[in-house]
Enzyme design. Structure first.
Site, PDB file in Angstrom:
ATOM      1  N   ASP A 475       0.880  -1.155   0.005  1.00  0.00           N
ATOM      2  CA  ASP A 475       0.080  -0.076   0.200  1.00  0.00           C
ATOM      3  C   ASP A 475       0.838   1.397   0.029  1.00  0.00           C
ATOM      4  O   ASP A 475       1.956   1.270   0.139  1.00  0.00           O
ATOM      5  CB  ASP A 475      -0.859  -0.140   1.229  1.00  0.00           C
ATOM      6  CG  ASP A 475      -2.289   0.774   1.116  1.00  0.00           C
ATOM      7  OD1 ASP A 475      -2.227   1.467   0.248  1.00  0.00           O
ATOM      8  OD2 ASP A 475      -3.087   0.477   1.944  1.00  0.00           O
ATOM      9  N   ASP A 545     -11.297   1.451  -2.941  1.00  0.00           N
ATOM     10  CA  ASP A 545     -11.682   1.166  -1.690  1.00  0.00           C
ATOM     11  C   ASP A 545     -13.359   1.175  -1.615  1.00  0.00           C
ATOM     12  O   ASP A 545     -13.786   0.829  -0.757  1.00  0.00           O
ATOM     13  CB  ASP A 545     -11.334   2.362  -0.471  1.00  0.00           C
ATOM     14  CG  ASP A 545      -9.875   1.651   0.130  1.00  0.00           C
ATOM     15  OD1 ASP A 545      -9.358   0.712  -0.469  1.00  0.00           O
ATOM     16  OD2 ASP A 545      -9.363   2.598   1.076  1.00  0.00           O
TER      17      ASP A 545
HETATM   18  C1  DGJ Z   1      -5.901   1.786   1.732  1.00  0.00           C
HETATM   19  C2  DGJ Z   1      -6.314   0.572   0.971  1.00  0.00           C
HETATM   20  O1  DGJ Z   1      -7.014   0.847  -0.271  1.00  0.00           O
HETATM   21  C3  DGJ Z   1      -7.300  -0.196   1.964  1.00  0.00           C
HETATM   22  O2  DGJ Z   1      -7.804  -1.270   1.322  1.00  0.00           O
HETATM   23  C4  DGJ Z   1      -6.694  -0.632   3.116  1.00  0.00           C
HETATM   24  O3  DGJ Z   1      -5.527  -1.426   2.926  1.00  0.00           O
HETATM   25  C5  DGJ Z   1      -6.179   0.483   4.144  1.00  0.00           C
HETATM   26  N1  DGJ Z   1      -5.229   1.426   3.110  1.00  0.00           N
HETATM   27  C6  DGJ Z   1      -5.364   0.361   5.203  1.00  0.00           C
HETATM   28  O4  DGJ Z   1      -4.862   1.371   5.908  1.00  0.00           O
END
Ligand code: DGJ
Length: 731
Positions: A475, A545
């Site tokens: 990430d 997300d």
């Molecule tokens: C952003 C990501 O897009 C999410 O899926 C998740 O992993 C969060 N970060 C965790 O902080």
């Protein structure tokens, strides 16, 4: 690999002798033997370059292969130069702008030699060497053609042997002319949770720029990929369309310059904005690659070209099935402990998920990662939450037949962390400016070698001692707003975002090299980093997300223009509270995963989920991952979206229909890509648990020709109705 099968090349010296103006008579159709032409050819497309009698390199055509090419009488006008440079008489947007060590701001590149090397399986690389007429500045244009996939990849190498640094102000990877009567540009823009939204516009005269200036998580507002349709707006199956995709994860610039001769030049590369680069003698600046494809069969074929190319050359381990993931982020956020996680493994097993992915929140002790305010940078397991460590968790997962994966964000730091307390100078920041946080965090300065080593150790120290980890979600949750480095000297501050991204690729490459069997998902606060520069180190990416399936239909639709279905992690969640079948059907059209606490579902919902996952693993995964995509009905144009995938032998097809607005009219969906002669048995799959089926043609056999011309009526009418219909060839 049979490298170096065929080598051709010749020297500019001989060209100069042979190409006196008298030799270039009236325009004439050339033969492929004409030594002044360089042809970069794929199955259906061709880029033809021409060495003018002034020594410069020009572009004659880029488009359909095999069309006659007229050799100009004399050197064409400078606007047709293939890699235009600033200064020395040129007045348009340059691909190269360099200030020499003595302060001269102009470049004058002439052809020296070129060489084509045939690589394996229809791939060849042409390296065209150019040199400044006076200065020892050398520019090599590298063009790799992928014959079967109709893709041309271009990058540029710049070096010099001057007495001091040469400053590069512009350094495009590629700047071809795309010639039509009119031009329609489609960008894929958006923001967090509404990624890859199509926006098409007619281009008028002047300069249109799509860019990113934020260095890291750089495609947050748009991805570095676009479509350019000639003469009419882009359609799925007809018309000339170019597709472009820059393999670069940092700031980028895609500049479309429509000149007074209605000639469109597309200058694509690293964003030169605030990024002048002081290149030392003897060093080579290699730009990222720009990928081009062209089709006269619409944007559908452009997408299929990119997908085929990606499956062969662009992504990690394309043939390997992407595991069905059970992620805990939506289910638990940061709030979990060991018993909770272990209990989620039971749910994973029950529904048939193959890998459990432990998300954010598992690390930090003095600064526990219990929310996004602390802990980033301190990659030790949180002993309160997970007293037995990661290997224990991996073993517990394995005991239930489930693999184990882990979330990492190695490029970032919270000020509330041991790392920041020890090394505040490792963060990207500027002197005399108030520190600006985003999601309470800062980017680490990867231009500094110790930071790079640290980022690598985050990965190595997590994976090395825990060989049970088989998957990584990488990430990156913030972009750069205060680009400053305490490592780089004052005159190299402008290198930061470029050096950062090259260093990032080094760390990613080390991960792949040392842990080739650990699969990896590219994520960046949703999909803030989606490009073929990073994707070669990853198996798939996290599109958003936003997992509400209604929104996901559009987001997946957008990304499908460039990236094959196996790279899109489509997770079933309860976001939007849509019917479970709809959420599943939407997720089934990519790399299926789940993000919820399975124990909280009703037995009915668990069964639905398990049946969908079994269907995916047994019947659909291979087809969706490796098949050719045909987008049939756009969710931008009507009340529903429809797409089908076709296997390479055209014997196996799956159709997905998603109703996004109610519609009572009986409107057939016309499939594409089928074998017209073949007979297909139709079966609606992923049916409700009671087995009820509203599909009128269930079990019937129809031929490919009528399925494509007349179509079939899917049983979808209401908002969030959906249908998955599998077609199996009978002859
Ligand atoms: C952003 C990501 O897009 C999410 O899926 C998740 O992993 C969060 N970060 C965790 O902080």
């Amino acid at each position: 690999m049979s490298n170096m099968i065929r080598v051709s090349g010749w020297l500019f010296a001989s060209l100069l002798l042979a190409s006196a103006p008298t030799l270039l008579g009236a325009d004439a159709a050339s033969t492929s033997a004409d030594p002044r032409l360089i042809r970069i050819t794929t199955a259906h497309s061709e880029l033809v370059l021409f060495m003018g009698d002034d020594g410069r390199l020009y572009q004659l055509t880029y488009g359909s292969a095999g069309l006659p090419v007229s050799v100009p009488k004399r050197a064409p006008s400078r606007e047709a130069e293939f890699h235009p440079q600033y200064g020395d008489g040129f007045i348009c947007e340059p691909a190269l702008q360099a200030t020499h060590a003595d302060g001269n701001t102009s470049s004058a590149l002439v052809y020296v030699r070129h060489q084509t090397t045939a690589l394996d399986s229809g791939v060849s690389l042409t390296r065209i060497e150019l040199k400044d007429r006076f200065y020892p500045l050398f520019v090599t244009l590298c063009l790799k053609s992928y014959g079967q996939e109709d893709v041309i990849e271009q990058w540029t190498e710049i070096r010099h042997e001057e007495t001091g640094a040469v400053t590069l102000y512009r350094f495009a990877s590629s700047a071809p002319i795309l010639k039509g009567k009119e031009y329609w540009l489609t960008q894929f823009q958006g923001d967090y949770s509404r990624e890859a939204t199509l926006a098409e516009e007619h281009l008028g005269p002047g300069l249109k720029i799509l860019d990113s200036k934020i260095g890291v998580r750089a495609s947050r507002f748009r991805i570095p990929s676009f479509l350019l349709a000639l003469n009419a707006p882009a359609k799925e199956e007809v018309g000339e369309v170019f597709g472009g995709s820059l393999a670069w994860s940092g700031s980028y610039q895609l500049a479309f310059d429509l000149d007074w001769n209605n000639r469109l030049r597309a200058l694509c590369g690293i964003n030169p904005f605030a990024s002048q680069y002081h290149l030392k003698p003897g060093r080579t600046f290699t730009t990222p690659a720009m990928l081009w494809t062209w089709s006269d069969q619409g944007k559908g074929q452009v997408s299929r070209n990119f997908h085929r190319w990606a499956r062969r050359y662009g992504i990690r381990d394309a043939p390997q099935p992407r595991p069905v993931l059970l992620n805990n982020w939506e289910a638990t956020g940061f709030k979990f402990d060991e018993p909770t996680i272990v209990s989620l493994f039971d749910g994973a097993k029950e529904i048939g998920a193959e890998t459990f992915l432990l998300d954010d929140g598992w690390f930090g002790n003095r600064h526990p990662r219990n929310d996004d305010k602390a802990g980033l940078g301190d990659w030790q397991v949180n002993t309160n939450k997970l007293p037995h460590g990661l290997s224990y968790l991996a073993a517990e997962a394995r005991r239930r037949g489930v693999n184990f994966g882990i979330w990492l964000e190695p490029e970032m730091v919270n000020p509330a962390s041991d790392l920041f307390e020890q090394h505040p100078e490792w963060a990207i920041r500027q002197p005399h400016r108030e520190l600006e946080l985003s999601r309470n965090q800062l980017d680490l300065d990867l231009s500094r070698p110790e930071v790079c080593e640290f980022a690598w150790k985050v990965i190595d120290d997590t994976l090395g001692p825990n060989p049970g980890i088989s998957y990584v979600k990488w990430d990156a949750n913030r972009y750069v707003t205060q680009p400053g480095s305490t490592y780089l000297p004052p005159d190299e501050q402008s290198h930061l975002l470029i050096d950062y991204n090259f260093a990032l690729y080094d760390v990613m490459a080390r991960m792949v090299q040392k842990y080739p069997r650990v699969m990896a998902m590219l994520c960046s606060g949703g999909s803030g980093r989606v490009d073929y520069g990073a994707l070669k180190y990853f198996n798939s990416f996290w599109p958003s997300d936003n997992t509400d399936p209604r929104s996901r239909v559009l987001i997946q639709w957008g990304f499908s223009h460039f990236f094959p279905a196996s790279t899109l992690c489509n997770h079933v969640t309860r976001m939007g509270k849509r019917p479970m079948k709809f959420a599943l059907d939407v997720a089934l059209s990519g790399a299926l995963g789940v993000d919820m606490d399975v124990r909280r579902l009703s037995p009915e919902e668990r069964k639905t989920l398990a049946a969908g996952i079994a269907l995916y693993k047994n019947d659909l995964r291979e087809l969706v991952s490796q098949g050719d995509l045909y987008r049939l009905e756009s969710p931008y144009d009507g009340p529903r979206a429809a797409l089908n995938y076709v296997s390479s032998d055209r014997a196996h097809v799956v159709l997905f229909v998603y109703q996004l607005k109610p519609n009572d009219a009986d409107q057939p969906v016309k499939l594409r890509g089928l074998d017209p002669q073949r007979h297909y048995r139709l079966r609606e799959v992923n049916l409700p648990q009671d087995g009820s089926c509203q599909f009128a043609k269930q079990g019937q056999v129809l031929d490919g020709a009528s399925l494509m011309s007349d179509g079939l009526l899917p049983p979808t009418h209401k908002d969030c109705d959906s249908s998955v219909i599998e077609l199996v060839g009978e002859n």
